[in-house]
Scaffold this motif. Structure first.
Motif, mmCIF file in Angstrom:
data_model
loop_
_atom_site.group_PDB
_atom_site.id
_atom_site.type_symbol
_atom_site.label_atom_id
_atom_site.label_comp_id
_atom_site.label_asym_id
_atom_site.label_seq_id
_atom_site.Cartn_x
_atom_site.Cartn_y
_atom_site.Cartn_z
ATOM 1 N N THR A 135 0.848 -1.195 0.000
ATOM 2 C CA THR A 135 0.000 0.000 0.000
ATOM 3 C C THR A 135 0.882 1.244 0.000
ATOM 4 O O THR A 135 1.828 1.338 0.780
ATOM 5 N N GLY A 141 -10.199 2.465 0.486
ATOM 6 C CA GLY A 141 -9.138 1.462 0.470
ATOM 7 C C GLY A 141 -9.236 0.502 1.638
ATOM 8 O O GLY A 141 -9.053 -0.716 1.492
ATOM 9 N N SER A 183 -0.659 -1.888 4.747
ATOM 10 C CA SER A 183 -2.119 -1.748 4.793
ATOM 11 C C SER A 183 -2.518 -0.278 4.794
ATOM 12 O O SER A 183 -1.715 0.603 5.134
ATOM 13 N N VAL A 184 -3.779 -0.028 4.466
ATOM 14 C CA VAL A 184 -4.318 1.328 4.485
ATOM 15 C C VAL A 184 -4.365 1.877 5.903
ATOM 16 O O VAL A 184 -4.073 3.059 6.138
ATOM 17 N N ILE A 238 -3.326 0.236 -3.878
ATOM 18 C CA ILE A 238 -3.457 -0.945 -3.032
ATOM 19 C C ILE A 238 -3.440 -2.197 -3.905
ATOM 20 O O ILE A 238 -3.829 -2.157 -5.067
ATOM 21 N N HIS A 243 -3.673 -7.689 0.587
ATOM 22 C CA HIS A 243 -2.645 -6.893 1.272
ATOM 23 C C HIS A 243 -1.893 -7.685 2.339
ATOM 24 O O HIS A 243 -0.838 -7.248 2.811
ATOM 25 N N GLN A 284 -9.805 -3.568 1.778
ATOM 26 C CA GLN A 284 -8.881 -4.475 2.455
ATOM 27 C C GLN A 284 -9.549 -5.275 3.576
ATOM 28 O O GLN A 284 -9.108 -6.382 3.894
#
Length: 485
Positions: free
Chosen positions: A185, A466, A215-216, A437, A476, A470
């Motif tokens: 990400t 996002g 990750s977001v 992503i 991710h 996820q």
């Protein structure tokens, strides 16, 4: 330990399930074990362990610091007092800055541990990380492929879990493209969100720092630390910085996502197209409204960017002349030959190419034909996005036209690499925030990325979208088998 999120690592350090020294040593061990990636230019082992020990001995300092004691690695474009800052260029070989970049200082103030400096394309110019004076970086998913550029070292390190997070910079896609190529990400915030003070300049009106994470939710945490006005950088916005983690879990039902047809035409790899189309269906299932839109002047983006960016680069890189600091050629016999030889042998091919383009396009004879026309085109592209955001909350596109390129690809010309930036450079021209992503893999098991774009200073919307994606998928969480030990 390397599979934990930033939140999990921070919580473990705060409740003393893990110490900062243990976490830091774990990542240092992984860095040394996987040196073949060439992701790190320098590892600051002693300093990192010293910082980690201080964090463990001063837990009271962790108040209101959610990432206290957590390691980070910095792209070598950011000045640091510790170690060298080379921008992966021979012209800055062994250069030591006497101050920390604002981004580095903010991370240190938050109690984060600096693991070291990451490889990159020289002066952030490139799409493969092969333009580094210190050798190319390998993609953890397949060492025969590149990790993208220019933040290739950052992407490779996070993808292989050699660092839980890294800083990157994005002038025309240099966070998002390598994030896409390595399955992580990466977010380029709005121009002006993060200080550029101490970030070595490529194109000053386009450069923007940002985090590269797994990750977001981790990216949102990092933005809370990195963003904000800086009196040392007058281009930073004097507006309040929101808590980017606050609305992450909000329902996305009813949000309108625009799908620009121009991003799904000829030149898009079929595997990438199918993966992104599947992601669009996921958003429909989550309640988002999908709406076809047009960005009719996308074709102007590449020529516009590759005029404006080199013009600014030619100006910014004029300071590297062999006089005050950096590489100085030893055989110079006059002041003029010192300038000429120092720049000839100090800069790599791609940097020299862009300096020449920029110098030509900004010359008195040609500026009206090139520079002024490029500024007009930039305004047209910006207006296309402004119109689109009157109809939609966010725009969804593929991040790149293909998955990661092969390293040492002799058939790939500079112009073909420039064209591969078609989906990313328009965002920088319009000063917008954009997030990449992972959304799947191609038939060669190389990661595919999806890009989410929102209006200026509206990072929350793409972070929310996002994060929703996820929570509904597992792409991710995946990283290369070779690095799971």
């Amino acid at each position: 330990m390397h599979e934990h999120s930033l939140t999990e690592l921070s919580a473990a350090i705060k409740n003393k399930t893990l110490s900062s020294v243990e976490v830091t040593q774990h990542f240092l061990n992984r860095i040394h074990k996987h040196e073949n990636l060439n992701a790190f230019l320098e590892v600051h082992e002693q300093q990192a362990l010293k910082q980690a020990k201080w964090c463990d001995n001063n837990p009271e300092s962790s108040k209101d610091k959610p990432l206290f004691g957590v390691p980070i690695a910095h792209k070598d474009i950011f000045c640091t007092i510790d170690g060298h800052t080379t921008c992966a260029s021979k012209v800055l070989d062994k250069f030591q800055a006497n101050y920390d970049a604002t981004v580095v200082k903010k991370c240190a103030h938050a109690g984060m541990i600096n693991l070291g400096k990451l490889n990159m394309d020289e002066f952030a110019m490139g799409s493969t990380n092969e333009n580094s004076a210190y050798g190319p970086v390998a993609n953890p998913w397949n060492h025969e492929n590149c990790p993208g550029g220019s933040s290739g070292g950052s992407a490779s390190a996070v993808s292989a879990r050699l660092a839980p997070i890294a800083t990157g910079s994005d002038t025309g896609g240099s966070i998002r493209q390598p994030a896409s190529f390595t399955g992580i990400t990466g977010i380029k915030p709005t121009y002006g969100r993060i200080s550029r003070y101490g970030m070595i300049a490529f194109a000053s009106s386009l450069d923007q720092a940002g985090p590269m994470t797994t990750s977001v939710s981790d990216a949102a945490l990092m933005l809370n630390i990195m963003c904000g006005y800086d009196h040392n950088d007058t281009t930073t916005a004097q507006i309040a910085v929101p808590d980017f983690t606050k609305n992450l879990n909000n329902d996305i039902k009813g949000l309108t996502i625009g799908i620009p047809e121009e991003f799904f035409g000829d030149g898009l790899q079929e595997d990438c197209k199918l993966a992104v189309e599947k992601a669009i269906k996921t958003y429909q299932e989550l309640g988002a409204i999908i709406k076809p839109i047009h960005l009719p002047n996308l074709s102007f983006a590449i020529p516009t960017y590759y005029l404006l960016a080199p013009i600014e680069a030619a100006s910014n890189l004029a300071r590297y002349d062999g006089i005050h600091y950096g590489y100085r050629h030893k055989d110079a016999e006059s002041l003029e030959s010192l300038y000429q030889l120092s720049r000839e042998y100090g800069f790599g091919k791609e940097v020299k190419r862009r300096i020449l383009i920029g110098t030509f396009a900004s010359s008195t004879e040609y500026s009206a034909a090139y520079y002024k026309q490029a500024l007009i085109a930039k305004k047209i592209i910006t207006n296309d996005y402004k119109k689109a955001f009157t109809e939609v909350d966010a725009i969804l596109t593929p991040t790149t036209t293909s998955t990661a390129f092969k390293l040492n690809n002799k058939d790939q010309s500079p112009s073909s690499l420039y064209l591969s930036d078609i989906y990313t450079v328009s965002v920088n021209l319009a000063s917008l925030p954009a997030l990449s992503i992972p959304v799947g893999f191609d038939h060669k098991n190389l990661p595919i990325g999806m890009q989410l774009i929102s209006n200026r200073f509206n990072e929350q919307t793409i972070l929310q979208l996002g994060h929703a994606y996820q929570r509904a998928t597992q792409w991710h969480t995946m990283y290369p088998e070779l690095y799971k030990g």
